[in-house]
Design a protein around this motif. Structure first.
Motif, short mmCIF file in Angstrom:
data_model
loop_
_atom_site.label_atom_id
_atom_site.label_comp_id
_atom_site.label_asym_id
_atom_site.label_seq_id
_atom_site.Cartn_x
_atom_site.Cartn_y
_atom_site.Cartn_z
N PHE A 96 -20.82 1.94 -15.93
CA PHE A 96 -19.40 1.69 -15.77
C PHE A 96 -18.59 2.93 -15.41
O PHE A 96 -17.39 2.83 -15.16
N GLY A 97 -19.20 4.10 -15.40
CA GLY A 97 -18.49 5.31 -15.00
C GLY A 97 -17.37 5.67 -15.96
O GLY A 97 -16.24 5.90 -15.55
N ILE A 98 -17.67 5.73 -17.25
CA ILE A 98 -16.66 6.08 -18.25
C ILE A 98 -16.03 7.43 -17.93
O ILE A 98 -14.84 7.61 -18.10
N PHE A 99 -16.83 8.39 -17.48
CA PHE A 99 -16.33 9.70 -17.09
C PHE A 99 -16.61 9.89 -15.61
O PHE A 99 -17.63 9.42 -15.11
N PRO A 100 -15.73 10.59 -14.89
CA PRO A 100 -16.00 10.80 -13.45
C PRO A 100 -17.20 11.72 -13.24
O PRO A 100 -17.39 12.68 -13.97
N GLY A 101 -18.02 11.40 -12.26
CA GLY A 101 -19.20 12.20 -11.96
C GLY A 101 -18.91 13.18 -10.85
O GLY A 101 -17.79 13.22 -10.35
N PRO A 102 -19.86 13.94 -10.44
CA PRO A 102 -21.22 13.99 -10.97
C PRO A 102 -21.33 14.91 -12.18
O PRO A 102 -20.60 15.88 -12.31
N TYR A 103 -22.26 14.55 -13.06
CA TYR A 103 -22.59 15.40 -14.21
C TYR A 103 -24.00 15.05 -14.68
O TYR A 103 -24.43 13.90 -14.54
N PRO A 104 -24.72 16.01 -15.24
CA PRO A 104 -26.06 15.73 -15.76
C PRO A 104 -25.97 14.89 -17.03
O PRO A 104 -25.07 15.07 -17.83
N VAL A 105 -26.90 13.95 -17.17
CA VAL A 105 -26.92 13.10 -18.36
C VAL A 105 -27.95 13.62 -19.35
O VAL A 105 -28.85 14.38 -18.99
N GLY A 106 -27.82 13.18 -20.58
CA GLY A 106 -28.75 13.59 -21.62
C GLY A 106 -28.20 14.74 -22.44
O GLY A 106 -27.30 15.46 -22.01
N HIS A 107 -28.73 14.86 -23.63
CA HIS A 107 -28.35 15.97 -24.51
C HIS A 107 -29.36 16.07 -25.63
O HIS A 107 -30.23 15.26 -25.75
#
Length: 57
Positions: free
Chosen positions: A46-57
């Protein structure tokens, strides 16, 4: 090294990333297992935050 990046809603992509360079007292370790966060599916779908960004933590 590669990392998984959220590009836009419904689209993830593998991108090249620089190899980590540990400093004094630090180490790079190989993970034994990985899992996704409960928010990863919602963010990717749903794109809660605008991308691009790496996922995971």
């Amino acid at each position: 090294m590669r990392h998984l990046v959220f590009v836009e809603p419904g689209r993830l992509a593998w991108q090249e990333a620089p190899d980590p360079e540990p400093g004094p007292g630090q180490a790079v370790v190989r993970p034994l297992a990985v899992a996704r966060c409960d928010l990863d599916a919602a963010m990717a779908g749903f794109g809660i935050f605008p991308g691009p960004y790496p996922v995971g933590h």
